[in-house]
Scaffold this motif. Structure first.
Motif, PDB file in Angstrom:
ATOM      1  N   PHE A 209      14.141 -15.229 107.752  1.00  0.00           N
ATOM      2  CA  PHE A 209      13.612 -14.013 108.371  1.00  0.00           C
ATOM      3  C   PHE A 209      13.114 -13.036 107.311  1.00  0.00           C
ATOM      4  O   PHE A 209      12.002 -12.509 107.403  1.00  0.00           O
ATOM      5  N   PHE A 210      13.946 -12.767 106.296  1.00  0.00           N
ATOM      6  CA  PHE A 210      13.534 -11.798 105.286  1.00  0.00           C
ATOM      7  C   PHE A 210      12.324 -12.294 104.499  1.00  0.00           C
ATOM      8  O   PHE A 210      11.442 -11.506 104.152  1.00  0.00           O
ATOM      9  N   ALA A 211      12.269 -13.599 104.228  1.00  0.00           N
ATOM     10  CA  ALA A 211      11.087 -14.150 103.541  1.00  0.00           C
ATOM     11  C   ALA A 211       9.829 -13.919 104.375  1.00  0.00           C
ATOM     12  O   ALA A 211       8.771 -13.557 103.841  1.00  0.00           O
ATOM     13  N   ASP A 212       9.942 -14.115 105.705  1.00  0.00           N
ATOM     14  CA  ASP A 212       8.797 -13.871 106.585  1.00  0.00           C
ATOM     15  C   ASP A 212       8.347 -12.413 106.538  1.00  0.00           C
ATOM     16  O   ASP A 212       7.169 -12.107 106.790  1.00  0.00           O
ATOM     17  N   CYS A 213       9.280 -11.506 106.225  1.00  0.00           N
ATOM     18  CA  CYS A 213       8.976 -10.069 106.144  1.00  0.00           C
ATOM     19  C   CYS A 213       8.534  -9.652 104.743  1.00  0.00           C
ATOM     20  O   CYS A 213       8.334  -8.454 104.489  1.00  0.00           O
ATOM     21  N   GLY A 214       8.417 -10.608 103.832  1.00  0.00           N
ATOM     22  CA  GLY A 214       7.999 -10.301 102.470  1.00  0.00           C
ATOM     23  C   GLY A 214       9.106  -9.760 101.599  1.00  0.00           C
ATOM     24  O   GLY A 214       8.834  -9.119 100.572  1.00  0.00           O
ATOM     25  N   ILE A 215      10.362 -10.023 101.978  1.00  0.00           N
ATOM     26  CA  ILE A 215      11.513  -9.542 101.220  1.00  0.00           C
ATOM     27  C   ILE A 215      12.245 -10.732 100.624  1.00  0.00           C
ATOM     28  O   ILE A 215      12.636 -11.657 101.340  1.00  0.00           O
ATOM     29  N   GLU A 216      12.436 -10.732  99.316  1.00  0.00           N
ATOM     30  CA  GLU A 216      13.116 -11.829  98.630  1.00  0.00           C
ATOM     31  C   GLU A 216      14.628 -11.624  98.676  1.00  0.00           C
ATOM     32  O   GLU A 216      15.132 -10.564  98.293  1.00  0.00           O
ATOM     33  N   VAL A 217      15.348 -12.624  99.152  1.00  0.00           N
ATOM     34  CA  VAL A 217      16.812 -12.609  99.078  1.00  0.00           C
ATOM     35  C   VAL A 217      17.202 -13.216  97.738  1.00  0.00           C
ATOM     36  O   VAL A 217      17.169 -14.431  97.553  1.00  0.00           O
ATOM     37  N   VAL A 218      17.553 -12.338  96.806  1.00  0.00           N
ATOM     38  CA  VAL A 218      17.863 -12.784  95.443  1.00  0.00           C
ATOM     39  C   VAL A 218      19.204 -13.521  95.416  1.00  0.00           C
ATOM     40  O   VAL A 218      19.348 -14.559  94.769  1.00  0.00           O
ATOM     41  N   ARG A 219      20.182 -12.976  96.108  1.00  0.00           N
ATOM     42  CA  ARG A 219      21.504 -13.611  96.222  1.00  0.00           C
ATOM     43  C   ARG A 219      22.035 -13.386  97.630  1.00  0.00           C
ATOM     44  O   ARG A 219      21.761 -12.346  98.233  1.00  0.00           O
ATOM     45  N   LEU A 220      22.821 -14.340  98.108  1.00  0.00           N
ATOM     46  CA  LEU A 220      23.444 -14.229  99.423  1.00  0.00           C
ATOM     47  C   LEU A 220      24.853 -14.799  99.350  1.00  0.00           C
ATOM     48  O   LEU A 220      25.059 -15.873  98.773  1.00  0.00           O
ATOM     49  N   LYS A 221      25.794 -14.086  99.939  1.00  0.00           N
ATOM     50  CA  LYS A 221      27.172 -14.569 100.011  1.00  0.00           C
ATOM     51  C   LYS A 221      27.568 -14.694 101.477  1.00  0.00           C
ATOM     52  O   LYS A 221      27.657 -13.686 102.187  1.00  0.00           O
ATOM     53  N   GLY A 222      27.776 -15.925 101.938  1.00  0.00           N
ATOM     54  CA  GLY A 222      28.262 -16.170 103.285  1.00  0.00           C
ATOM     55  C   GLY A 222      29.776 -16.315 103.252  1.00  0.00           C
ATOM     56  O   GLY A 222      30.298 -17.169 102.533  1.00  0.00           O
ATOM     57  N   LEU A 223      30.470 -15.501 104.023  1.00  0.00           N
ATOM     58  CA  LEU A 223      31.938 -15.489 103.975  1.00  0.00           C
ATOM     59  C   LEU A 223      32.577 -16.611 104.779  1.00  0.00           C
ATOM     60  O   LEU A 223      33.787 -16.827 104.684  1.00  0.00           O
ATOM     61  N   LYS A 224      31.804 -17.307 105.598  1.00  0.00           N
ATOM     62  CA  LYS A 224      32.285 -18.481 106.339  1.00  0.00           C
ATOM     63  C   LYS A 224      33.543 -18.159 107.142  1.00  0.00           C
ATOM     64  O   LYS A 224      34.545 -18.884 107.094  1.00  0.00           O
ATOM     65  N   CYS A 225      33.485 -17.094 107.914  1.00  0.00           N
ATOM     66  CA  CYS A 225      34.647 -16.676 108.716  1.00  0.00           C
ATOM     67  C   CYS A 225      34.995 -17.761 109.735  1.00  0.00           C
ATOM     68  O   CYS A 225      34.121 -18.365 110.354  1.00  0.00           O
ATOM     69  N   ALA A 226      36.295 -17.977 109.915  1.00  0.00           N
ATOM     70  CA  ALA A 226      36.796 -19.168 110.605  1.00  0.00           C
ATOM     71  C   ALA A 226      36.771 -19.083 112.126  1.00  0.00           C
ATOM     72  O   ALA A 226      37.064 -20.074 112.801  1.00  0.00           O
ATOM     73  N   SER A 227      36.465 -17.930 112.680  1.00  0.00           N
ATOM     74  CA  SER A 227      36.299 -17.783 114.131  1.00  0.00           C
ATOM     75  C   SER A 227      35.565 -16.480 114.383  1.00  0.00           C
ATOM     76  O   SER A 227      35.513 -15.605 113.496  1.00  0.00           O
ATOM     77  N   PRO A 228      35.012 -16.290 115.588  1.00  0.00           N
ATOM     78  CA  PRO A 228      34.338 -15.017 115.872  1.00  0.00           C
ATOM     79  C   PRO A 228      35.244 -13.805 115.688  1.00  0.00           C
ATOM     80  O   PRO A 228      34.827 -12.793 115.112  1.00  0.00           O
ATOM     81  N   VAL A 229      36.478 -13.880 116.160  1.00  0.00           N
ATOM     82  CA  VAL A 229      37.398 -12.747 116.040  1.00  0.00           C
ATOM     83  C   VAL A 229      37.761 -12.479 114.585  1.00  0.00           C
ATOM     84  O   VAL A 229      37.899 -11.320 114.162  1.00  0.00           O
ATOM     85  N   LYS A 230      37.895 -13.533 113.791  1.00  0.00           N
ATOM     86  CA  LYS A 230      38.331 -13.355 112.403  1.00  0.00           C
ATOM     87  C   LYS A 230      37.285 -12.670 111.528  1.00  0.00           C
ATOM     88  O   LYS A 230      37.610 -12.213 110.430  1.00  0.00           O
ATOM     89  N   ILE A 231      36.051 -12.577 112.004  1.00  0.00           N
ATOM     90  CA  ILE A 231      35.054 -11.818 111.248  1.00  0.00           C
ATOM     91  C   ILE A 231      35.537 -10.385 111.047  1.00  0.00           C
ATOM     92  O   ILE A 231      35.388  -9.808 109.968  1.00  0.00           O
TER      93      ILE A 231
ATOM     94  N   VAL B 238      18.837 -16.239 108.017  1.00  0.00           N
ATOM     95  CA  VAL B 238      18.694 -14.887 107.469  1.00  0.00           C
ATOM     96  C   VAL B 238      17.675 -14.886 106.330  1.00  0.00           C
ATOM     97  O   VAL B 238      16.779 -14.033 106.268  1.00  0.00           O
ATOM     98  N   ARG B 239      17.804 -15.848 105.429  1.00  0.00           N
ATOM     99  CA  ARG B 239      16.848 -15.965 104.321  1.00  0.00           C
ATOM    100  C   ARG B 239      15.422 -16.135 104.849  1.00  0.00           C
ATOM    101  O   ARG B 239      14.480 -15.514 104.347  1.00  0.00           O
TER     102      ARG B 239
END
Length: 247
Positions: A147-169, A144-145
């Motif tokens: 892709f946005f960098a390639d588009c000229g957009i800085e990701v200042v902060r990112l929080k990944g929730l690390k969901c434990a399965s596809p359904v649990k998202i 994700v970082r």
């Protein structure tokens, strides 16, 4: 003759079989005369506890994705919408373009993807610095970082929730997402962006814009907005924030 219910546009949509959020959120945004027709990408609901298991989930999606495209295209939709976002960010902007070209070649129609939609939405607001919420593991957050960098957009902060399965998202509550927005926000970001189409944030994003006083963009809202606008449908839809209402 045109489709009786989808007399303006008939959208084919593909999403992982484990995703329980994108279909109801797309339906809630659907204007009269537009219909959504889902094809499911069959994947198991295996645990996702680390980068290796996340990569295995992505391999499962890639193996089945084109078959889902084939199935949904049998209803002869006018346009295809990818109701998934992780794969669309993979390998940066160049990888995203190549994926779109492959899917369009297979489907025979144009396609809306999360990567294109996010880039277009952020551009509409003139955003150059963004904070991002994901349900992903670090291996996908890095994509994700990139892709946005390639588009000229800085990701200042990112929080990944690390969901434990596809359904649990889809089990992540609006309260948890609200707390993540508060944690990520600051004067150094122009907007907040949520990716991962199984996170239920379309309604919350519209509410959050009011108290954060800046764009808060949910990926499902971006994708559906992009699909509508790319098809000349300019309806202003309330309840999901400024993107669908004002742009």
């Amino acid at each position: 003759m045109t489709d009786t219910l989808g007399f303006r546009k008939k959208f084919g949509v593909i999403a992982p079989s484990t995703n329980t959020t994108v279909q109801p959120e797309f339906e809630a945004m659907r204007p009269r005369g537009v219909t959504n027709h889902f094809g499911r990408i069959h994947i198991p609901n295996d645990p996702v506890r680390n980068d290796d298991e996340f990569n295995q989930m992505m391999d499962n999606i890639r193996r089945e994705m084109m078959q889902a495209v084939d199935r949904v295209m049998t209803c002869e939709p006018d346009y295809l919408v990818m109701g998934m976002s992780s794969e669309t960010f993979w390998d940066g902007l160049d990888g995203s373009i190549k994926l779109r070209e492959r899917v369009e070649a297979r489907a025979g129609v144009k396609v809306a993807m999360g990567s294109d939609a996010a880039q277009a939405a952020l551009s509409r607001y003139g955003v150059r610095r963004v904070a991002v919420i994901t349900p992903y593991m670090p291996v996908a957050d890095a994509q994700v970082r990139r892709f946005f960098a390639d588009c000229g957009i800085e990701v200042v902060r990112l929080k990944g929730l690390k969901c434990a399965s596809p359904v649990k998202i889809a089990h992540v509550s609006e309260r948890e997402l609200r707390d993540a927005l508060v944690e990520l926000d600051g004067p150094d970001v122009d907007a907040l962006m949520q990716v991962g189409t199984n996170l239920a944030m379309a309604r919350l994003a519209g509410i959050a814009e009011f108290w954060l006083d800046k764009p808060v963009l949910a990926i499902n809202t971006c994708i559906y907005w992009w699909a509508l606008r790319q098809n000349g449908i300019d309806d202003k839809i309330d309840g999901f924030g400024s993107l669908l209402l004002q742009h």
